[in-house]
Design a protein around this motif. Structure first.
Motif, PDB file in Angstrom:
ATOM      1  N   ALA A   1       5.432 -25.698   0.734  1.00 42.49           N
ATOM      2  CA  ALA A   1       5.460 -25.399   2.167  1.00 42.49           C
ATOM      3  C   ALA A   1       6.801 -25.801   2.758  1.00 42.49           C
ATOM      4  N   SER A   2       7.636 -24.811   3.076  1.00 42.10           N
ATOM      5  CA  SER A   2       8.962 -25.085   3.619  1.00 42.10           C
ATOM      6  C   SER A   2       9.553 -23.821   4.218  1.00 42.10           C
ATOM      7  N   GLY A   3      10.500 -24.000   5.141  1.00 45.31           N
ATOM      8  CA  GLY A   3      11.231 -22.862   5.692  1.00 45.31           C
ATOM      9  C   GLY A   3      12.413 -22.463   4.841  1.00 45.31           C
ATOM     10  N   TRP A   4      12.744 -23.261   3.817  1.00 40.87           N
ATOM     11  CA  TRP A   4      13.910 -22.988   2.969  1.00 40.87           C
ATOM     12  C   TRP A   4      13.571 -21.997   1.869  1.00 40.87           C
ATOM     13  N   LYS A   5      14.380 -20.954   1.759  1.00 43.43           N
ATOM     14  CA  LYS A   5      14.145 -19.919   0.752  1.00 43.43           C
ATOM     15  C   LYS A   5      14.267 -20.457  -0.666  1.00 43.43           C
ATOM     16  N   ASN A   6      15.218 -21.365  -0.893  1.00 45.80           N
ATOM     17  CA  ASN A   6      15.429 -21.845  -2.264  1.00 45.80           C
ATOM     18  C   ASN A   6      14.220 -22.605  -2.800  1.00 45.80           C
ATOM     19  N   LEU A   7      13.406 -23.157  -1.902  1.00 41.18           N
ATOM     20  CA  LEU A   7      12.225 -23.886  -2.347  1.00 41.18           C
ATOM     21  C   LEU A   7      11.042 -22.961  -2.632  1.00 41.18           C
ATOM     22  N   GLN A   8      11.230 -21.658  -2.385  1.00 38.82           N
ATOM     23  CA  GLN A   8      10.172 -20.685  -2.666  1.00 38.82           C
ATOM     24  C   GLN A   8      10.378 -19.998  -4.023  1.00 38.82           C
ATOM     25  N   GLN A   9      11.518 -20.232  -4.619  1.00 39.53           N
ATOM     26  CA  GLN A   9      11.830 -19.560  -5.881  1.00 39.53           C
ATOM     27  C   GLN A   9      10.995 -20.118  -7.027  1.00 39.53           C
ATOM     28  N   GLN A  10      10.619 -19.235  -7.926  1.00 35.34           N
ATOM     29  CA  GLN A  10       9.855 -19.575  -9.133  1.00 35.34           C
ATOM     30  C   GLN A  10       8.465 -20.146  -8.816  1.00 35.34           C
ATOM     31  N   ASN A  11       7.968 -19.896  -7.623  1.00 33.79           N
ATOM     32  CA  ASN A  11       6.612 -20.308  -7.278  1.00 33.79           C
ATOM     33  C   ASN A  11       5.694 -19.093  -7.319  1.00 33.79           C
ATOM     34  N   GLY A  12       4.411 -19.347  -7.525  1.00 31.41           N
ATOM     35  CA  GLY A  12       3.455 -18.244  -7.558  1.00 31.41           C
ATOM     36  C   GLY A  12       3.214 -17.647  -6.185  1.00 31.41           C
ATOM     37  N   ILE A  13       3.291 -18.484  -5.154  1.00 27.69           N
ATOM     38  CA  ILE A  13       3.090 -18.047  -3.777  1.00 27.69           C
ATOM     39  C   ILE A  13       4.221 -18.617  -2.929  1.00 27.69           C
ATOM     40  N   SER A  14       4.854 -17.776  -2.121  1.00 31.61           N
ATOM     41  CA  SER A  14       5.848 -18.271  -1.165  1.00 31.61           C
ATOM     42  C   SER A  14       5.104 -18.717   0.093  1.00 31.61           C
ATOM     43  N   LEU A  15       5.479 -19.887   0.605  1.00 27.73           N
ATOM     44  CA  LEU A  15       4.755 -20.454   1.731  1.00 27.73           C
ATOM     45  C   LEU A  15       5.768 -20.940   2.769  1.00 27.73           C
ATOM     46  N   TYR A  16       6.167 -20.009   3.636  1.00 33.38           N
ATOM     47  CA  TYR A  16       7.203 -20.311   4.628  1.00 33.38           C
ATOM     48  C   TYR A  16       6.586 -20.972   5.863  1.00 33.38           C
ATOM     49  N   ILE A  17       6.406 -22.272   5.776  1.00 37.42           N
ATOM     50  CA  ILE A  17       5.903 -23.043   6.910  1.00 37.42           C
ATOM     51  C   ILE A  17       6.944 -24.108   7.235  1.00 37.42           C
ATOM     52  N   SER A  18       7.585 -23.956   8.377  1.00 40.98           N
ATOM     53  CA  SER A  18       8.681 -24.847   8.761  1.00 40.98           C
ATOM     54  C   SER A  18       8.310 -25.679   9.978  1.00 40.98           C
ATOM     55  N   ASP A  19       8.864 -26.882  10.042  1.00 42.52           N
ATOM     56  CA  ASP A  19       8.678 -27.747  11.207  1.00 42.52           C
ATOM     57  C   ASP A  19       9.948 -27.835  12.040  1.00 42.52           C
ATOM     58  N   HIS A  20      10.843 -26.861  11.857  1.00 44.16           N
ATOM     59  CA  HIS A  20      12.087 -26.792  12.622  1.00 44.16           C
ATOM     60  C   HIS A  20      12.108 -25.526  13.476  1.00 44.16           C
ATOM     61  N   ALA A  21      12.931 -25.555  14.506  1.00 44.32           N
ATOM     62  CA  ALA A  21      13.111 -24.385  15.363  1.00 44.32           C
ATOM     63  C   ALA A  21      13.927 -23.322  14.632  1.00 44.32           C
ATOM     64  N   ASP A  22      13.496 -22.066  14.721  1.00 44.92           N
ATOM     65  CA  ASP A  22      14.289 -20.972  14.163  1.00 44.92           C
ATOM     66  C   ASP A  22      15.223 -20.442  15.258  1.00 44.92           C
ATOM     67  N   TRP A  23      15.918 -19.364  14.968  1.00 48.83           N
ATOM     68  CA  TRP A  23      16.930 -18.821  15.875  1.00 48.83           C
ATOM     69  C   TRP A  23      16.361 -18.529  17.262  1.00 48.83           C
ATOM     70  N   GLU A  24      15.252 -17.784  17.307  1.00 48.03           N
ATOM     71  CA  GLU A  24      14.673 -17.423  18.603  1.00 48.03           C
ATOM     72  C   GLU A  24      14.190 -18.650  19.363  1.00 48.03           C
ATOM     73  N   ALA A  25      13.660 -19.632  18.655  1.00 48.97           N
ATOM     74  CA  ALA A  25      13.187 -20.851  19.317  1.00 48.97           C
ATOM     75  C   ALA A  25      14.349 -21.651  19.897  1.00 48.97           C
ATOM     76  N   ILE A  26      15.463 -21.675  19.191  1.00 52.11           N
ATOM     77  CA  ILE A  26      16.644 -22.367  19.715  1.00 52.11           C
ATOM     78  C   ILE A  26      17.145 -21.666  20.972  1.00 52.11           C
ATOM     79  N   LEU A  27      17.186 -20.329  20.933  1.00 57.58           N
ATOM     80  CA  LEU A  27      17.626 -19.584  22.116  1.00 57.58           C
ATOM     81  C   LEU A  27      16.677 -19.815  23.298  1.00 57.58           C
ATOM     82  N   GLU A  28      15.373 -19.849  23.032  1.00 58.92           N
ATOM     83  CA  GLU A  28      14.409 -20.097  24.105  1.00 58.92           C
ATOM     84  C   GLU A  28      14.599 -21.499  24.678  1.00 58.92           C
TER      85      GLU A  28
END
Length: 313
Positions: free
Chosen positions: A252-279
């Motif tokens: 569980a992470s927003g980082w793409k490199n931590l999704q590699q070689q896993n059976g399931i990608s799980l993009y769950i981040s606890d940081h603000a993304d681009w749109e959240a920073i702009l808001e």
């Protein structure tokens, strides 16, 4: 007047000369204002630590008697003085107890976000927008190409397989959020937790956070049940069992490199993304934006000739 040297960067960390304190210092100091308890923001050994009660509890568990000489815990919205600077904590929405730090000096407001997210999360206090003259924001995911997907949609991916899952997650913050999401959206799963994560889970529950059902990891349960088990482990365990058999791997992470070689990608981040920073910038209404913890170049380009953006790191 905004003071360009209100916050300066040194090898020790972010220093406010006007209040003679450090924000999230990297080394032990006399006066430390700590935004949250993750290890890259909260170290042990400082003399005076100002933070929320939950942050103090996490630090005391992690660093034991070396957490600090003295803690001065503060409620959100409770102002206190460090020399001539008035400091107030506001919820940052990152993990339980995480705080934005509003610093007021000679009529100017400087808001340090620490790590933050603005999306809903039942396991921590909701982010609060606070107007300020200077927004000192993390820029971990300050990239127009980065948009965090819905955490609910992501966790529901686990329902697509009945196989047992080894799920990597940071011990503090992410693991507790995952337990709650699993209970809400993957009801057929039996949730087991690595022993090193359990003390943080208990602190969450001590603060009234209801995570749902879980149990300590039991090797026999995992061995005897080949379906519907989710074993939440910290990163070190996850990476050391890279060749674990009979499990689907997810991290569980927003980082793409931590999704590699896993059976399931799980993009769950606890940081603000681009749109959240702009808001956040839109609602804080700053005259200047100072960036930290990432690359602020894209924000600088985006606001060119509209808003002054200064890259601190």
């Amino acid at each position: 007047m905004i003071l360009e040297d209100f916050i300066t960067i040194s090898p020790v960390g972010l220093y406010c000369v006007y209040g003679d304190f450090y924000l999230d210092p990297l080394q032990p100091v006399k006066e430390a204002v700590v935004s949250h308890a993750h290890g890259d923001h909260a170290i042990g050994g400082s003399q005076h630590v100002y933070c929320t009660a939950a942050t103090a509890a996490f630090m005391k568990h992690r660093y034991r008697k070396f957490a600090a000489v003295d803690f001065f815990t503060k409620h959100y919205h409770q102002s206190f003085q460090l020399k001539e600077v008035t400091v107030t904590f506001y919820p940052a929405g990152h993990i339980l107890g995480s705080a934005q730090v509003l610093m007021e000096y000679k009529g100017v407001k400087y808001l340090y976000t620490g790590d933050y997210k603005i999306e809903p999360d039942k396991t921590c206090e909701a982010f609060e927008f606070v107007e300020a003259d200077v927004l000192i924001t993390e820029s971990t995911f300050a990239d127009p190409e980065t948009k965090h997907p819905s955490p609910v949609d992501e966790i529901k991916k686990l329902n697509e397989t009945r196989a047992n899952i080894m799920l990597g997650a940071y011990a503090l913050g992410k693991s507790q959020r995952i337990i709650q999401l699993l209970n809400d959206h993957c009801p057929t799963r039996n949730v087991m937790v690595h022993f090193s994560i359990m003390p943080f889970v208990k602190i969450y529950e001590d603060y009234g956070i209801k995570l749902g059902n879980y149990s300590m990891y039991d090797r026999k349960v995992m061995k005897n049940n080949h379906e519907n088990q989710v074993y939440i482990v910290p990163p070190m365990v996850f990476h050391s069992y890279h060749k674990a058999i009979n499990v689907v791997r997810a991290f569980a992470s927003g980082w793409k490199n931590l999704q590699q070689q896993n059976g399931i990608s799980l993009y769950i981040s606890d940081h603000a993304d681009w749109e959240a920073i702009l808001e956040t910038i839109s609602k804080v209404k700053p005259k200047q934006v100072w960036t930290l913890h990432g690359d602020g170049k894209q924000l600088k380009d985006y606001f060119k000739n509209k808003l002054e953006v200064k890259i601190l790191n």
